[in-house]
Design a protein around this motif. Sequence first.
Motif, PDB file in Angstrom:
ATOM      1  N   THR A  59       0.852  -1.260   0.038  1.00  0.00           N
ATOM      2  CA  THR A  59       0.098  -0.057  -0.060  1.00  0.00           C
ATOM      3  C   THR A  59       0.918   1.300   0.028  1.00  0.00           C
ATOM      4  O   THR A  59       0.431   2.302  -0.710  1.00  0.00           O
ATOM      5  CB  THR A  59      -0.753  -0.098   1.369  1.00  0.00           C
ATOM      6  OG1 THR A  59      -2.095  -1.123   1.081  1.00  0.00           O
ATOM      7  CG2 THR A  59      -1.549   1.380   1.480  1.00  0.00           C
ATOM      8  N   VAL A 103       8.648   5.347   1.840  1.00  0.00           N
ATOM      9  CA  VAL A 103       7.291   5.387   2.531  1.00  0.00           C
ATOM     10  C   VAL A 103       7.221   4.113   3.183  1.00  0.00           C
ATOM     11  O   VAL A 103       6.903   3.146   2.563  1.00  0.00           O
ATOM     12  CB  VAL A 103       6.288   5.597   1.345  1.00  0.00           C
ATOM     13  CG1 VAL A 103       4.814   5.943   2.154  1.00  0.00           C
ATOM     14  CG2 VAL A 103       6.609   6.754   0.501  1.00  0.00           C
ATOM     15  N   THR A 109       9.829  -2.327   7.612  1.00  0.00           N
ATOM     16  CA  THR A 109       9.824  -3.246   6.293  1.00  0.00           C
ATOM     17  C   THR A 109      11.258  -3.540   6.059  1.00  0.00           C
ATOM     18  O   THR A 109      11.970  -2.659   5.517  1.00  0.00           O
ATOM     19  CB  THR A 109       8.853  -2.586   5.246  1.00  0.00           C
ATOM     20  OG1 THR A 109       7.423  -2.475   5.807  1.00  0.00           O
ATOM     21  CG2 THR A 109       8.817  -3.495   4.139  1.00  0.00           C
ATOM     22  N   LEU A 241      -5.531  -4.459  -4.195  1.00  0.00           N
ATOM     23  CA  LEU A 241      -4.878  -4.904  -3.139  1.00  0.00           C
ATOM     24  C   LEU A 241      -5.752  -5.386  -1.745  1.00  0.00           C
ATOM     25  O   LEU A 241      -5.721  -6.358  -1.349  1.00  0.00           O
ATOM     26  CB  LEU A 241      -3.485  -4.160  -2.792  1.00  0.00           C
ATOM     27  CG  LEU A 241      -2.852  -4.805  -1.728  1.00  0.00           C
ATOM     28  CD1 LEU A 241      -2.253  -6.073  -1.783  1.00  0.00           C
ATOM     29  CD2 LEU A 241      -1.423  -3.769  -1.296  1.00  0.00           C
TER      30      LEU A 241
END
Length: 365
Positions: A59, A103, A109, A241
Amino acid sequence: SKGGFDCFMAKEIHEQPEGIKNTLERRLDESGKIVLDSIKMKKEDLEKINKIYIVACGTAYHAGLLGKKALEAFLNVPVITDIASEFRYNDNFVDENSLVILVSQSGETADTLAVLRDSKAKGARILAVTNVVGSSIAREADDVFYTWAGPEIAVASTKAYTTQIVSLYMIALNFALEKGSIKEDYYMYMIEKMKTLPEGVQSILDNQDKIKEIAQKIVDKEHAFFLGRGIDYALAMEGSLKLKEVSYIHAEAFAAGELKHGTIALIEEGTPVISIATQEKLFEKMVSNMQEVTARGAYVVAIAQEHNKGVEKVADDVIYIPNSDDMLSPVMAVVPMQLLSYYVSTLRGLDVDKPRNLAKSVTVE
Ligand code: M6R
């Protein structure tokens, strides 16, 4: 706590007006201009930059695609947006004249963090847009811009996405004003328009009956397609998604102009096609694409601006969003798709907040 909602995803969808307001309005100074608090980049740093990258996953990557549109439009320079797990293994040409914008909601992540470290080693300036204060990505970046969405618990990202878009737009506007590539009038106009977003999102949240009806119509489907052009294509990717992640319906996003190049073969009687048509300059093109799929029996759900009633001729169901600037419409247009995914997931009796096989934060590669 879920604050009266049956799951965190629903709660977080409803927190978007507040999240957007916090991200934007708490950063406006007395003159109504945006203060990029923790971004220390100066005019001379900006002038040095000849390549801009936005890198992220899932996302956050979809928000990055919109950030690219804004940076390109306002700064008048090309921007590359890529998926972190691809970017890190490609020849990416990052160097000391590059600005790399990462981002990430969680700031943890693995692939995004790896791109940060690799780009930093190559001498690039690193700007993080993240929701978690003190996260690895926040700590290791040169500059940080926090989305003030509040904690996001549901695996499916919702309020992080809308606040990421607003954040990237704010950064793009300030850089452009600094660089002199936009006029102050336009800058102030965009801020005024952005200030109306929480209200616009709220009006969609207050009118969910239609979305519930549509969810009933697609709950038993195996496939669903999302169509859009330009900004709406980036949005279609996010809609797709969201649906696959929480409802397990196979969903795909197509650039509407690519239909004829193969994908239209997939359309059969009753195939749901969510067609996003919020872009004024591409509206008629989208209408033609909706006609093409309707003619093959698709069940067409259009998302359009309120004043474009003409869309009713080519769609079976229409979800209207308030009239808006083309660049800003995604912040509103994504909300019906988030709600649709939530309703379909609930109707299917699934665990909305914790879809199978997924983790909130992907800290392994
Ligand atoms: O924490 P991050 O923003 O870096 O996470 C990126 C993706 O893992 C995340 O957006 C994921 O795609 C979501 N589950 C989407 O809803």
